[in-house]
Design an enzyme around this catalytic site. Structure first.
Site, PDB file in Angstrom:
ATOM      1  N   ASP A  47      10.634  16.188   8.597  1.00 56.26           N
ATOM      2  CA  ASP A  47      10.339  15.673   7.249  1.00 56.26           C
ATOM      3  C   ASP A  47       8.850  15.744   6.975  1.00 56.26           C
ATOM      4  O   ASP A  47       8.266  14.840   6.376  1.00 56.26           O
ATOM      5  CB  ASP A  47      10.843  14.235   7.116  1.00 56.26           C
ATOM      6  CG  ASP A  47      10.894  13.768   5.651  1.00 56.26           C
ATOM      7  OD1 ASP A  47      10.904  14.643   4.758  1.00 56.26           O
ATOM      8  OD2 ASP A  47      10.909  12.555   5.410  1.00 56.26           O
ATOM      9  N   ILE A  75       0.817  -1.213   0.000  1.00 53.20           N
ATOM     10  CA  ILE A  75       0.000   0.000   0.000  1.00 53.20           C
ATOM     11  C   ILE A  75       0.855   1.269   0.000  1.00 53.20           C
ATOM     12  O   ILE A  75       0.315   2.379  -0.053  1.00 53.20           O
ATOM     13  CB  ILE A  75      -0.958   0.039   1.203  1.00 53.20           C
ATOM     14  CG1 ILE A  75      -0.178  -0.093   2.517  1.00 53.20           C
ATOM     15  CG2 ILE A  75      -1.996  -1.062   1.089  1.00 53.20           C
ATOM     16  CD1 ILE A  75      -1.061  -0.006   3.752  1.00 53.20           C
TER      17      ILE A  75
END
Length: 575
Positions: free
Chosen positions: A348, A149
């Site tokens: 991030d 996924i």
């Protein structure tokens, strides 16, 4: 200062006249004129005199109210006796001003006490993950692995189920979202929900190239991935392994929060040949699976909840409503604030690293994930010593805050990450409201965090509320000293969404009405879960707001909100 101006300044502070005791018994009035300290209401906290202080520092031995009383007394003595009119006016104005300050401080103490009581009440209600707890699952063999996924630069994610085989139904397979629009979002969402029903978990397999194959080496090298783990995520015999982080310190663990991913299990195991491995990432496989592979035999596996999609996938096929967009930005700010308060910087943040699901009312719920680049050292907190170019300053260079991107290494140089993630949220807000992220764009319209000017920032769509636009502009200020923290920015949106017009227009310094509103808001959240017709996401946000109340943060948020609305009104009047 002229006599007239001094006296007028004193009369403007008329509220403190009542502190002179003019309406009090005669004995208290006499005490006031003698310069004795007069307390109104609750006794104020005083500074105890120190024996070593010289007599010239006697004014530092008394409270602010005592100093005000003496100055007021001297002013009236000079008014009734000798002395120049200028000095009389100055003494009277200064005494009246200090009396008003003391009254304001007393109001602030009461408002602060109210905030602390509300905060303590809602902090007792710990966030509980909706995922059902399970006691096993420390081995890869305990899970049934489904289809891939997701895939990033250092890991692949697969859907999974614990202990039981999934229902093998063709309709329950994953439908990947693409930007071509060939798959309708509602249909893909329904199919994806069916897949999640069969595979409620997700297993993240880290790619191990240089960490070695021992559990100690793997946990040590990838310790940042363990920051969002729960207390039972690592098996007891592995929990004592010295987890040496990037700087030789054990990383921090963040507590549960509705907008931060929760890792339920973390363990090491041999790398299996999962679906699509040879096609998607052959180079990181071990030699026993791919003779040309560079990977090690064992790696780290993380088990977490399975979410329908990432924020980027969702925004590629739909544009949320203006209110939903504000709630999504608010959720990101709440998650960043939770991390900052525990001394963790994500470093991030991007739409690929935010997962998304929907509550019962269809409102998107966001969670921050992927902590592989985070700063979570116990010794340095959010302050990173930047002594050389070899120090890793973060992940996504495009969404790196200006103070981080422009830092030059050297002796004694420190990068402050306390507001860096909040800046990234401001940049991501453009994507949430249907505009290209200006820091991803190329050409003349593209901006770089190193050298952009605030006047170059593109406008958000006209339908975005003015208060939300204000928050985005504040978050993208170049100077971190002028940029609000994630907590203050979140409070601005909270006041805008639920405070009402009357509350938002209150004076920055008058917190009593805000405190009264907070009490009513607390009762509504406790009794009705945030009010009739509110989604569970909104109720969670209100609980987060009440659990993190702070007088100074609220005052600063109200000041930003008032200033923004004044600027908006001036702009409308000028046009």
């Amino acid at each position: 200062m002229s006599v007239k101006h001094a006296i007028s300044r004193g009369l403007e502070l008329g509220r403190s006249v009542f502190q002179l005791g003019l309406l009090k018994p005669a004995a208290r009035v006499a005490a006031k004129f003698r310069g004795e300290r007069l307390r109104v209401g609750q006794p104020a906290r005083t500074v105890q005199p120190q024996t070593f202080l010289p007599s010239r520092y006697r004014y530092y031995r008394m409270s602010l109210s005592g100093l005000a009383a003496q100055l007021q007394s001297r002013g009236f003595r000079r008014l009734l006796g000798s002395g120049s009119p200028r000095n009389r006016g100055v003494f009277l104005a200064l005494g009246l001003g200090l009396g008003l300050i003391e009254q304001q401080l007393e109001d602030d103490r009461k408002s602060s006490a109210t905030c602390q009581e509300i905060q303590a009440l809602f902090r007792k209600k710990k966030f509980q993950s909706p995922q059902k707890p399970f006691t096993l699952g420390y081995k890869l063999e305990d899970y049934v692995i489904g289809k891939q996924i997701g895939k990033g630069c250092n890991a692949a994610v697969y859907e999974a189920a614990a202990f039981a085989a999934p229902q093998d139904d063709g309709k329950c397979s994953l439908v990947e979202l693409d930007s071509s629009g060939s798959v309708e979002w509602q249909e893909a969402r329904a199919v994806r929900s069916c897949s999640i029903a069969s595979y409620p978990l997700a297993v993240k397999m880290m790619w191990n190239i240089g960490a070695g194959s021992s559990s100690e080496a793997i946990l040590s090298s990838m310790s940042q991935e363990l920051v969002p783990t729960g207390p039972q995520a690592v098996k007891q015999e592995n929990a004592v392994v010295p987890l040496n982080g990037h700087f030789g310190c054990v990383p921090k663990r963040v507590t549960a929060h509705p907008n931060v991913i929760r890792v339920h299990r973390a363990f090491t195991a041999e790398v299996p040949l999962l679906p699509g491995a040879r096609e998607e990432y052959p180079d990181v496989l071990p030699a026993r699976l791919n003779p040309a592979g560079l990977g090690n035999n064992r790696t780290l596996f993380l088990v977490m909840k399975n979410y329908p999609c990432t924020l980027r996938q969702y925004l590629e096929v739909t544009v949320p409503s203006r209110r939903q967009g504000a709630l999504m930005v608010l959720q990101l700010l709440e998650g960043v604030d939770h991390l900052c308060k525990q001394g963790v910087a994500h470093r991030d943040l991007k739409s690929d690293n935010v997962l998304l699901e929907f509550d019962s009312g269809g409102c998107p719920r966001l969670v921050i994930t992927d902590f592989g680049c985070c700063l979570a050292e116990r010794d340095c907190g959010l302050q990173l010593p930047f002594t050389s170019h070899w120090v890793n300053r973060g992940g996504n260079g495009c969404l790196m805050a200006p103070e981080v991107a422009t830092a030059v290494p050297g002796p004694g140089v420190v990068i402050d990450y306390s507001k860096a993630d909040a800046w990234a949220v401001g940049a991501m807000a453009y994507e949430v409201f249907g505009r290209p992220n200006p820091f991803y764009s190329t050409g003349s319209e593209g901006l770089e965090s190193r050298r952009y000017q605030e006047t170059q920032l593109p406008l958000l769509p006209a339908g975005v509320p003015a208060d939300t636009q204000l928050v985005v502009r504040l978050l993208l200020r170049r100077s971190p000293s002028k940029r609000p923290s994630a907590r203050v920015a979140a409070d601005i949106l909270h006041l805008s969404l639920w405070g009402g017009q009357a509350l938002a227009n209150q004076d920055q310094a008058s917190m009593k009405k805000i405190a009264d509103w907070l009490l009513c808001q607390s009762a509504a959240v406790l009794l009705r879960g945030g009010g009739p017709g509110r989604s569970s996401v909104e109720a969670e946000l209100q609980r987060c707001f009440l659990a993190n109340l702070g007088l100074e943060d609220l005052r600063m948020a109200a000041g930003f909100l008032l200033f923004g609305r004044e600027q908006q009104n001036r702009g409308i009047a000028a046009n």
